[in-house]
Structure formats: C-alpha cells, structure tokens
Design an enzyme around this catalytic site. Sequence first.
Site, short mmCIF file in Angstrom:
data_model
loop_
_atom_site.label_atom_id
_atom_site.label_comp_id
_atom_site.label_asym_id
_atom_site.label_seq_id
_atom_site.Cartn_x
_atom_site.Cartn_y
_atom_site.Cartn_z
N ASP A 145 0.88 -1.16 0.00
CA ASP A 145 0.00 0.00 0.00
C ASP A 145 0.92 1.21 0.00
O ASP A 145 1.63 1.45 0.97
CB ASP A 145 -0.86 -0.06 1.28
N ASP A 148 -7.67 -7.41 1.46
CA ASP A 148 -7.41 -6.10 2.07
C ASP A 148 -8.25 -5.97 3.34
O ASP A 148 -9.33 -6.56 3.45
CB ASP A 148 -7.76 -4.97 1.09
N TYR A 150 1.18 0.35 15.23
CA TYR A 150 0.21 0.11 14.16
C TYR A 150 0.48 1.01 12.97
O TYR A 150 0.56 2.23 13.11
CB TYR A 150 -1.23 0.33 14.67
N LYS A 174 -2.89 -2.59 8.16
CA LYS A 174 -3.03 -4.03 8.32
C LYS A 174 -2.12 -4.76 7.34
O LYS A 174 -1.55 -4.15 6.44
CB LYS A 174 -4.51 -4.39 8.13
N ASP A 175 -2.00 -6.05 7.51
CA ASP A 175 -0.99 -6.79 6.76
C ASP A 175 -1.46 -7.33 5.41
O ASP A 175 -0.69 -7.89 4.66
CB ASP A 175 -0.46 -7.93 7.63
P1 13P Z 1 -4.88 -0.50 5.25
O1 13P Z 1 -4.06 -1.38 6.13
O2 13P Z 1 -5.52 -1.25 4.13
O3 13P Z 1 -4.08 0.66 4.79
O4 13P Z 1 -6.10 0.05 6.12
C1 13P Z 1 -5.82 0.82 7.22
C2 13P Z 1 -6.98 1.23 8.04
O5 13P Z 1 -6.77 1.53 9.17
C3 13P Z 1 -8.33 1.29 7.51
O6 13P Z 1 -9.27 1.68 8.48
MG MG Z 2 -3.95 2.09 3.43
MG MG Z 3 -4.66 -2.23 2.49
#
Ligand code: 13P
Ligand code: MG
Ligand code: MG
Length: 366
Positions: A11, A130, A230, A233-234
């Site tokens: 990302d 995702d 944080y 997310k992975d």
């Molecule tokens: P991503 O990990 O896909 O960037 O999403 C982050 C997030 O906190 C969405 O609420």
């Molecule tokens: Mg993102």
């Molecule tokens: Mg993402």
Amino acid sequence: MKITISVLKADVGSIGGHLKPSQALFEEIKNFVASHGKNKLIDYYISSTGDDVAILCTHTGGVGNREIHQLAWEAFLAGTEVAKKSGLYGAGQDLLKDAFSGNVRGLGPAVAEMEFEERPNEPFIFFAADKTDPGAYNLPFYLAFADPMYCSGLILSPKMSQGFRFRIIDVSYTEKNKIIDLNTPEDLYDLAVLLRDTEKYVIESIYSRSSGAQAVAISTQRLHNIAGKYTGKDDPVAIVRVQGEFPATGEILAPFSIGHYVAGFMRGSHIGPLMPCKLNTTISYFDGPPVVTGAAFSIKEGKLTEPVDVFAHPFWDTVRDEVSRKAMEIRKQGFCGPSMLPFSELEYGGVVEKLNQLEKRFRLVD
Ligand code: 13P
Ligand code: MG
Ligand code: MG
Ligand code: 13P
C-alpha cells in the site's frame, strides 16, 4: 522447466482514505515494471485490491531473488512519488525502511513466492485480501486441503488421498522464522489447535504429500512487528496451485462462501466477515468489510494467460449479500466484546496509552 512465481504487494497511497490507489499511481507502477523488468521477468500482472497494489511476476530467478525484489521495491518507490505529488492518503504507507537491503522481507511489502517444476498444464489462483491479516487464510485453506466436507478430492482422487503437509509459522516470534510442519490427516487436531489462533499461528505454505510439490505460498509479514506500532493491516496475498495432485479450483473457492469473521475491519482493530469480491474492488462500509479477490491463471513456460475473475460469477452475489448482513450484525455491537480485536493486537495503537492513564485513576476499596 523450473519457474518462480513471485507476488510482491504494498500500500503506497490511496484516494479518499484507504480505498483504492489512483489510476496514475497504478500506471506508474505498471510502467516501471514493464520498462525495468524487461530482462528479468518472463511475464507480469499488476492489480489492486482495496488500497493495495500487487505485482505478480514469473521468472527463473528463484525465491527471494535480489533483482526481483529490488525491481518491486523501486516500483513501489516510484508509486509513492506519484502518491505524494497527488496528495494521496498514506503515501508510502507500507515502505517502512529507507533503504533496500537485498530482499523486501522485513521492509514492509508483503511477499508470497514459490519455485516449482511447471506441469504440462499449470493452473493457479492468485488471492489478494485487504483490511485483514495473514491468518484470514487459515480457515479456508484448512477446509480446502484437509476437510473432505469441502474438498471432495481427498476421498475421490488417489493423488490426494495421502493428504498434505502444512507449514505453520508463529508470527509473534520475530527473532527468526519459527515454523512447524504438520501432516494431514494424522495431525488434523494439532493443526486445528494452532490455526484457531489466527493472530499468532499462520499457514505459510502447503505441500502435496504424494508428490512433495508445493501447492500454497502465503505472505506472513506482520507490519507492527517491523514498525513496532500500528501502521496499517498486513493485507495478505497468496498463490495456490490447483488441479492434479492439488484441490480443484472450485474446492479451493468453496470455503470462501462462509464469509468467516477475520481481523482487520476499521483501523485494523475490529472483526468483520471476509467478503469474496470482484477484481479491483474498492473499500467502503466501516473501512471494509475485509475483502478477498481471486485471479485464476494458466501458465506455459512462465507466460501467463489472461486472468479469470473467480468471484465474478453470479453465485457470489448471494454470498456477498449474506456477508453484508454478517458485517452489519457484528457492527451493531460497536466496540464491545468480540467485535473488536483482543488487547494483544490493539496494544500497537492508542489503547495502551489510554489504559495507562486510567490505571492511575483506579482505587482499591474494601
Ligand atoms: P490499510 O491497512 O488497508 O491501509 O487500512 C488501514 C486502516 O486503518 C483502515 O481503516
Ligand atoms: Mg492504506
Ligand atoms: Mg490495504
Ligand atoms: P483433475 O482433472 O485435476 O483431477 O480435476 C478434476 C476436476 O477438476 C473436477 O472438479
């Protein structure tokens, strides 16, 4: 012919929050791979799922190849520049280190790769998810590779009756790769004991026991292990070879009809159902729901066919309706109880500071 399939995913910025990369960012990465990958790659396929861009490529350089990883790293850097210029949200989000050091593992991007002897016909599925983490694949791949209720091939195909070897990684251990191999069917209950804990134990790969060939590779990177806090997310990718000594395509897809609850909804802090979506799907309700897309390919000497969108079939519309209902159902519960992730996952966010402040205000009374 020995072929390597590598998927490198990051990302590096998206429009309107964590929804979808811009067309300009996407084109930049695609053009970069096209021009700089000329003498390194046999073929490639660039796609986006939610706010993540994945570079899938075929080559003969083997797993962990420096040139391939550097190509992807530099393509993501080029994408980041476009993201910065156009004010995209989270520009360079997953590029957690400043310098490339030979391999993108540990630098932020997700990686799934495998090298194998190409069969005369070689079908595989590329999954990208995702708003979730690598443990999201624990249940569907357990069911697809170890449960005859979902995988009829385990009782119908002599090539599959010996079962599969699962390699599980303890993603909470950061010093080294801490792994265990378990064989199905005999280790089935032990496997279940580990896979129930999707934040700690994650399927890294699966192998046929009859041929020894690798069927599955999953990205198991944990961003908070790298960043110490944080950072997003992975969002895991997976490569799954199908047919022959492996489950049929439809057997791999079947468990995704459950829309099981996974980690990663809103701010990476909530539980939500995993929705199987069409390719290039964006993100919406409560920064989710967590999505998974699948592109099926055949390859010949590393050359890819066009992808088939495995969740585009009308069957999945009904599943998506059901998953939407499950998403709204758990959201009614807000922050309370199992709708939010356990403390061990939240400790990388602001919750720890808050709890430390509140701790001082607690009083002990008789
Ligand atoms: P991503 O990990 O896909 O960037 O999403 C982050 C997030 O906190 C969405 O609420
Ligand atoms: Mg993102
Ligand atoms: Mg993402
Ligand atoms: P194989 O031809 O790979 O055994 O698969 C049969 C099949 O796909 C039925 O669903």
